[in-house]
Design an enzyme around this catalytic site. Structure first.
Site, PDB file in Angstrom:
ATOM      1  CB  CYS A 385      -0.877   0.074   1.240  1.00  0.00           C
ATOM      2  SG  CYS A 385      -2.015  -1.267   1.453  1.00  0.00           S
TER       3      CYS A 385
HETATM    4  N1  CIR Z   1      -3.864  -0.537  -0.878  1.00  0.00           N
HETATM    5  C1  CIR Z   1      -4.271  -0.405   0.389  1.00  0.00           C
HETATM    6  O1  CIR Z   1      -4.846  -1.319   0.960  1.00  0.00           O
HETATM    7  N2  CIR Z   1      -4.123   0.785   0.945  1.00  0.00           N
HETATM    8  C2  CIR Z   1      -4.397   1.056   2.312  1.00  0.00           C
HETATM    9  C3  CIR Z   1      -5.178   2.309   2.457  1.00  0.00           C
HETATM   10  C4  CIR Z   1      -5.504   2.627   3.889  1.00  0.00           C
HETATM   11  C5  CIR Z   1      -6.254   3.928   4.069  1.00  0.00           C
HETATM   12  N3  CIR Z   1      -6.357   4.276   5.454  1.00  0.00           N
HETATM   13  C6  CIR Z   1      -7.639   3.856   3.483  1.00  0.00           C
HETATM   14  O2  CIR Z   1      -8.586   3.547   4.212  1.00  0.00           O
HETATM   15  O3  CIR Z   1      -7.810   4.122   2.295  1.00  0.00           O
END
Ligand code: CIR
Length: 401
Positions: A385
């Site tokens: 991520c």
């Molecule tokens: N690719 C991913 O799973 N990204 C994580 C994103 C976390 C962020 N706090 C969200 O809720 O969008």
């Protein structure tokens, strides 16, 4: 700039070192800003520096989004576009808008980049004329919202082949992130001539849902963030650009724990994934290929692992399980045990805390570079991520890890 797989040798990656935007998080706003806790900012920065260092030590060039943004803001058209973007916020009212415009106009590119990322609180700006909005706001209210999730650079852009898809983020707290990546890719000299595959005004697609399973094969998760319409649009674009021959649309549960496909499955070798066992046998995929003219051929759903192996031209996609038992697997999935970043085939970065999953990876012959992530993980994202690969070796030329 080129990416045709999830695992071939990583040359260049885009990261965002978390900054003042994390210090904006409070128990009152963390939920709407998509964080599950209040991170210790200094420690999160140390953890992130450890991540970047682990990549550099293995020959990966690390680009930082805030640097690219500051350099982009030196281009007058980019500065005008990004400034106009925040000033268009209808919550401001004319009086406060004029005050914010004057404040932004005074800032050099570095500070303007910081403001666009960290946001601006009411107490940091003083409008000259009368502003009812300013008078009625609380001191801690934001005039420009912070972007704490910019940390997760995977979601706001995705490279497929030599093109970049600037995504369309579903959650309100994240929408403004792609105004930044959109500007960087169009105005920064490093990306001159890059063609855009997708734009933020289109149907929702988030990068964490997009896996380049093999050259010309994409999987797109469809769930809380990416809609069927977004998956269809992206599929149409990659198929018609000749960047893919097959796209798999993969429904995932619309829950926070599985917000993106990369929360349940990431690739660690050209024919292997680490996957949450509970979904391994139930994930299904619609297979999309190009039909006559502009049409798409959509084949009915079948088990994801079968559909993926067939599209990838391999006999079998090997599955390495998260954790050992259902409870450990659930805990480690939540803590991003599945969310690995491959630096090369059979070499990946993972959070150290996911002890059982990392052991499973090693048992299966995958080298694991462990990084700390207790603070970073409070935003619910792991190494995949937090990284947007911009350049990987073509898969066929990639040596072992
Ligand atoms: N690719 C991913 O799973 N990204 C994580 C994103 C976390 C962020 N706090 C969200 O809720 O969008």
């Amino acid at each position: 700039m080129y990416v045709d797989s999830e695992v071939s040798r990583l040359h260049t990656v885009l990261l965002h070192r978390p900054g003042k935007e994390l210090a904006r998080l409070t128990p009152r706003n963390s939920g709407s800003l998509l964080f599950d806790g209040i991170p210790w900012v200094g420690r999160a920065q140390e953890e992130h520096d450890g991540f970047a260092e682990a990549l550099r030590a293995r020959g990966v060039e690390v680009l930082y989004l805030d640097r690219l943004l500051a350099e982009t803001l030196a281009v007058p058209a980019a500065r005008a576009e990004l400034t106009a973007g925040v000033l268009a916020d209808r919550r401001l009212g004319d009086g406060l808008r004029a005050g914010v415009a004057a404040y932004l106009a005074d800032q050099d590119p570095d500070r303007l980049a910081e403001v666009l990322i960290a946001g601006l609180a009411h107490e940091e700006v003083k409008p000259g004329g009368g502003s009812l909005v300013y008078e009625m706001l609380q001191p801690n209210d934001f005039v420009i919202d912070p972007l704490p999730n910019l940390l997760f650079t995977r979601d706001s852009s995705v490279w497929v082949g030599d093109r970049v898809a600037v995504t369309s983020l579903a959650m309100r707290a994240r929408r403004r992130e792609t105004t930044l990546t959109h500007a960087v890719y169009r105005y920064h000299p490093r990306f001159a001539g890059t063609e855009l595959l997708y734009e933020p005004a289109l149907e929702h697609v988030e990068g964490g849902d997009v896996l380049v399973l093999a050259p010309e094969v994409l999987a797109i998760g469809v769930g809380e963030r990416t809609t069927p319409a977004g998956a269809e649009r992206l599929a149409r674009r990659v198929l018609s650009a000749g960047l893919a021959h097959t796209v798999l649309a993969v429904p995932i549960a619309q829950e926070r724990a599985t917000m993106h496909l990369d929360t349940v499955c990431t690739m660690v070798d050209a024919d292997a994934v680490v996957m949450y066992p509970i979904v391994a046998d139930t994930l299904r995929a619609w297979t999309i290929t190009a039909g006559a003219g502009d049409e798409l051929m959509v084949r009915p759903p079948r088990p994801f692992l079968e559909a993926a192996a067939e599209a990838m031209g391999i006999d079998h996609l090997r599955v390495i399980d998260t954790g050992l038992d259902p409870v450990t697997a659930e805990r480690e999935q939540w803590d991003d045990g599945n969310n690995t970043l491959a630096i090369a085939p059979r070499l990946c970065v993972a959070y150290e805390r996911n002890v059982e999953t990392n052991a499973q990876l090693e048992y299966a012959g995958i080298e694991v570079v462990r990084i700390r992530g207790s603070e970073l993980g409070s935003g619910r994202g792991g190494p995949r991520c937090m990284s947007c690969p911009i350049k990987r070796a073509p898969l066929r030329e990639s040596g072992p890890g």
